[in-house]
Enzyme design. Structure first.
Site, PDB file in Angstrom:
ATOM      1  N   ASN A   1       0.815  -1.214   0.000  1.00 17.73           N
ATOM      2  CA  ASN A   1       0.000   0.000   0.000  1.00 17.73           C
ATOM      3  C   ASN A   1       0.853   1.271   0.000  1.00 17.73           C
ATOM      4  OD1 ASN A   1      -2.364   1.430   0.016  1.00 17.73           O
ATOM      5  ND2 ASN A   1      -3.000   0.840   2.080  1.00 17.73           N
TER       6      ASN A   1
ATOM      7  N   ARG B   1     -13.464  -5.638  15.925  1.00 16.15           N
ATOM      8  CA  ARG B   1     -12.440  -4.679  16.350  1.00 16.15           C
ATOM      9  C   ARG B   1     -13.080  -3.306  16.474  1.00 16.15           C
ATOM     10  NH1 ARG B   1      -7.172  -4.278  12.775  1.00 16.15           N
ATOM     11  NH2 ARG B   1      -8.551  -3.042  11.481  1.00 16.15           N
TER      12      ARG B   1
ATOM     13  N   GLU C   1      -3.741  -4.714  19.520  1.00 14.18           N
ATOM     14  CA  GLU C   1      -2.948  -4.883  18.291  1.00 14.18           C
ATOM     15  C   GLU C   1      -1.902  -3.784  18.132  1.00 14.18           C
ATOM     16  OE1 GLU C   1      -5.539  -5.564  14.993  1.00 14.18           O
ATOM     17  OE2 GLU C   1      -4.212  -4.611  13.548  1.00 14.18           O
TER      18      GLU C   1
ATOM     19  N   TRP D   1       2.306   6.562  12.004  1.00 14.19           N
ATOM     20  CA  TRP D   1       0.883   6.636  11.672  1.00 14.19           C
ATOM     21  C   TRP D   1       0.209   5.325  12.039  1.00 14.19           C
ATOM     22  CZ3 TRP D   1      -2.072   3.759   8.088  1.00 14.19           C
ATOM     23  CH2 TRP D   1      -3.445   4.124   8.086  1.00 14.19           C
TER      24      TRP D   1
ATOM     25  N   GLU E   1       1.887  -6.755  11.476  1.00 11.27           N
ATOM     26  CA  GLU E   1       1.385  -6.662  10.094  1.00 11.27           C
ATOM     27  C   GLU E   1       2.401  -6.026   9.145  1.00 11.27           C
ATOM     28  OE1 GLU E   1      -2.136  -4.480  11.244  1.00 11.27           O
ATOM     29  OE2 GLU E   1      -1.441  -2.720  10.168  1.00 11.27           O
TER      30      GLU E   1
ATOM     31  N   HIS F   1     -14.439  -4.805  11.432  1.00  9.23           N
ATOM     32  CA  HIS F   1     -13.815  -3.538  11.839  1.00  9.23           C
ATOM     33  C   HIS F   1     -14.905  -2.494  12.070  1.00  9.23           C
ATOM     34  CE1 HIS F   1     -10.664  -0.398  11.680  1.00  9.23           C
ATOM     35  NE2 HIS F   1     -11.509   0.304  10.960  1.00  9.23           N
TER      36      HIS F   1
ATOM     37  N   HIS G   1      -3.220 -10.464   9.169  1.00 13.00           N
ATOM     38  CA  HIS G   1      -3.671  -9.188   8.621  1.00 13.00           C
ATOM     39  C   HIS G   1      -4.578  -9.452   7.413  1.00 13.00           C
ATOM     40  CE1 HIS G   1      -2.112  -5.105   6.847  1.00 13.00           C
ATOM     41  NE2 HIS G   1      -3.215  -4.925   7.544  1.00 13.00           N
TER      42      HIS G   1
ATOM     43  N   ASP H   1      -6.971  -1.859  17.835  1.00  7.59           N
ATOM     44  CA  ASP H   1      -5.700  -1.613  17.142  1.00  7.59           C
ATOM     45  C   ASP H   1      -5.120  -0.267  17.576  1.00  7.59           C
ATOM     46  OD1 ASP H   1      -3.575  -1.555  15.404  1.00  7.59           O
ATOM     47  OD2 ASP H   1      -4.754  -1.845  13.571  1.00  7.59           O
TER      48      ASP H   1
ATOM     49  N   GLU I   1      -8.354 -11.428  10.225  1.00 11.72           N
ATOM     50  CA  GLU I   1      -8.986 -10.127   9.960  1.00 11.72           C
ATOM     51  C   GLU I   1      -9.730 -10.184   8.629  1.00 11.72           C
ATOM     52  OE1 GLU I   1      -6.221  -6.862   9.526  1.00 11.72           O
ATOM     53  OE2 GLU I   1      -7.830  -5.371   9.449  1.00 11.72           O
TER      54      GLU I   1
ATOM     55  N   HIS J   1      -2.216   0.701  16.438  1.00 11.85           N
ATOM     56  CA  HIS J   1      -1.536   1.127  15.199  1.00 11.85           C
ATOM     57  C   HIS J   1      -0.178   1.782  15.479  1.00 11.85           C
ATOM     58  CE1 HIS J   1      -1.735   2.090  10.814  1.00 11.85           C
ATOM     59  NE2 HIS J   1      -2.489   1.003  10.832  1.00 11.85           N
TER      60      HIS J   1
ATOM     61  N   TYR K   1      -6.462   6.692  13.112  1.00 14.81           N
ATOM     62  CA  TYR K   1      -6.490   5.408  12.419  1.00 14.81           C
ATOM     63  C   TYR K   1      -7.820   4.693  12.638  1.00 14.81           C
ATOM     64  CZ  TYR K   1      -6.366   0.607  11.378  1.00 14.81           C
ATOM     65  OH  TYR K   1      -6.746  -0.603  10.863  1.00 14.81           O
TER      66      TYR K   1
ATOM     67  N   ASP L   1      -6.092  -3.580   1.599  1.00 13.12           N
ATOM     68  CA  ASP L   1      -4.935  -3.503   0.693  1.00 13.12           C
ATOM     69  C   ASP L   1      -4.293  -4.870   0.483  1.00 13.12           C
ATOM     70  OD1 ASP L   1      -4.468  -2.542   3.514  1.00 13.12           O
ATOM     71  OD2 ASP L   1      -2.383  -2.904   2.970  1.00 13.12           O
TER      72      ASP L   1
ATOM     73  N   ARG M   1       0.727 -11.285  13.510  1.00 12.13           N
ATOM     74  CA  ARG M   1      -0.211 -10.529  12.692  1.00 12.13           C
ATOM     75  C   ARG M   1       0.202 -10.404  11.234  1.00 12.13           C
ATOM     76  NH1 ARG M   1      -4.611  -8.826  11.985  1.00 12.13           N
ATOM     77  NH2 ARG M   1      -4.281  -6.644  11.553  1.00 12.13           N
TER      78      ARG M   1
HETATM   79  O1  EZ4 Z   1      -3.470   0.374   8.321  1.00 11.62           O
HETATM   80  O2  EZ4 Z   1      -3.413  -2.301   5.968  1.00 11.62           O
HETATM   81  O3  EZ4 Z   1      -5.092  -3.960  11.045  1.00 11.62           O
HETATM   82  N1  EZ4 Z   1      -5.162  -3.358  10.047  1.00 11.62           N
HETATM   83  C1  EZ4 Z   1      -4.445  -2.248   9.776  1.00 11.62           C
HETATM   84  C2  EZ4 Z   1      -4.595  -1.755   8.393  1.00 11.62           C
HETATM   85  C3  EZ4 Z   1      -3.390  -0.959   7.895  1.00 11.62           C
HETATM   86  C4  EZ4 Z   1      -3.395  -0.989   6.398  1.00 11.62           C
HETATM   87  C5  EZ4 Z   1      -2.167  -0.259   5.845  1.00 11.62           C
HETATM   88  O4  EZ4 Z   1      -2.090  -0.455   4.472  1.00 11.62           O
HETATM   89  O5  EZ4 Z   1      -3.762  -1.745  10.641  1.00 11.62           O
HETATM   90  O6  EZ4 Z   1      -5.793  -1.059   8.247  1.00 11.62           O
HETATM   91 CO    CO Z   2      -3.495  -3.165  12.339  1.00  4.59          CO
END
Ligand code: EZ4
Ligand code: CO
Length: 402
Positions: free
Chosen positions: A37, A147, A236, A402, A262, A122, A312, A210, A339, A212, A159, A316, A283
């Site tokens: 991605n 989630r 996560e 991010w 991931e 999600h 994961h 998550d 997921e 992130h 996120y 993407d 993951r």
């Molecule tokens: O942000 O796959 O758990 N899922 C994630 C995703 C990631 C994307 C990044 O390309 O954290 O949504």
């Molecule tokens: Co994630």
């Protein structure tokens, strides 16, 4: 059985995908997902210039040897670009192997260890009431695991929260969006979100969350502790995992189960996490971690250390990766959860698939190979558009994960 053609298809049916298609002299074909991605063309170029020319003429039945040839033969090992490229080749070769044998790949991996694959959805919202509404929709659709991601008061965007609630897609066309982050505001607020969901829906549904990659170990430890009463299925990516030892600090303080990886492409990126039992779920994905051949090794190392697989499966990762993941999920003994973010209708038009969602689970129909393909004519109707993931800054402008 020799490979006679290897080509890379870049398309954008709702979002960008890079797909490798191999053809053999027997007429059998195989597909692999090479999507990274926001950096799609780097993998496409790596494949086109440095991998496809080496594949033509090779014996398609020699999956492990081809993996080692591409991994050790490059001299420059690992890394997300190289590992994603190898993953695509590996998936395509397993696809061909299954078709040649007339068996689904999970049968080649030892057969089903379970009847179906537990997935999580999600659920997200700007506010707690919106989150509760969306958790309710997932529960209503039969999901056993959800989630939970919520907007944070005082932070414009974060996120996992999007305007299109059904098809969460973080990448933006043309240039990266700039987000703002505050770990303090997040930590003050997020326990109340999970508490509200437990109050409303009780303990019959698994809840996940998550982070992130945004906290430091001691902050993640505090969060894990505060979330213990709500019994998460997992927390996560609590911290970035380049420094695997960081998880020792989290682990020392909380019994909330931890999932990570991931973005991690190799078994060595997981080694300390797994052998020291610092995490509960791996993951990574078939697409990120060198294909079925390498993910299987990570899963085996995890198995002997009480760590389970929780692949994961964001949008993407193309339907090719999802089909490959389901083959692994069905076969390995230490499967945990998968997921599942549904793809758009345009994406499914380009990737005809034989898996389906029902009652909180996914299952494969048992077609030979991976059980997925690419329709190249349909793909040609959706040309590539540059897209980027967002970037993140703290409130004073400092760059943050991010
Ligand atoms: O942000 O796959 O758990 N899922 C994630 C995703 C990631 C994307 C990044 O390309 O954290 O949504
Ligand atoms: Co994630």
């Amino acid at each position: 059985m020799k490979i006679v053609d290897a080509r890379v298809i870049v398309c954008s049916p709702g979002r960008n995908f890079v797909t490798l298609r191999l053809e053999t002299d027997t007429g059998l074909t195989g597909v692999g997902d090479a999507t990274m991605n926001g950096r799609e063309l780097a993998v496409a170029a790596y494949l086109e210039h440095h991998v496809c020319p080496l594949l033509v003429g090779r014996d398609a039945s020699r999956i492990e040897d081809t993996w080692q040839y591409l991994y050790k033969g490059a001299y420059w090992r690992g890394g997300p670009v190289g590992m994603t490229a190898i993953a695509a080749v590996d998936m395509a070769l397993w696809d061909i192997k299954g078709k040649a044998a007339g068996m689904p790949v999970y049968d080649l991996l030892g057969g089903r260890s379970r009847d179906r694959v537990l997935v999580y959805g999600h659920a997200n919202g700007e506010t707690i009431p919106e989150v509760l509404e969306w958790v309710g929709r997932y529960v209503g659709d039969g999901y056993r695991a959800v989630r939970v991601q919520c907007g944070i008061p005082g932070i414009a965007s974060t996120y996992g929260v999007s305007s299109d609630k059904r098809y969460y897609e973080p990448a933006d066309v043309d240039a990266p969006t700039e987000n703002t982050w505050s770990s303090e505001r997040y930590l003050d607020f997020v326990p109340s979100v999970i508490e509200a969901v437990r109050d409303e829906y009780g303990f019959d549904v698994h809840l996940l969350h998550d982070v992130h990659h945004r906290l430091r170990p001691i902050e993640a430890a505090q969060l894990g502790k505060r979330l213990e009463p709500f019994r998460l299925f997992w927390l996560e990516d609590a911290i970035p995992a380049e420094l695997q030892e960081g998880f020792r600090i989290i682990r020392r303080h909380t019994t909330t189960p931890l999932a990570v990886g991931e973005v991690l492409p190799t078994i060595w990126d997981f080694r300390t996490l797994i052998v020291e039992q610092l995490i509960d779920y791996v993951r990574t994905s078939v697409q990120r971690a060198g294909g079925i051949s390498h993910l299987r090794k990570i899963a085996a190392l995890a198995e002997v250390h009480h760590v389970r697989l929780g692949c994961h499966g964001a949008t993407d990762l193309s339907p090719v990766t999802m089909a490959a993941a389901l083959n692994v999920d069905l076969a390995v003994p230490n499967f945990g959860i998968q997921e599942f973010m549904p793809h758009t209708d345009e994406t499914y038009e380009v990737f005809p698939r034989s898996y389906d969602y029902r009652d909180g689970h996914l299952d494969l129909a048992g077609e030979p190979g991976l059980g997925v393909d690419i329709d190249e004519e349909a793909a040609a109707r959706y040309p590539y558009r540059p897209a980027y993931l967002p970037v993140n800054r703290l409130e004073d402008g400092t760059m943050h994960s991010w």
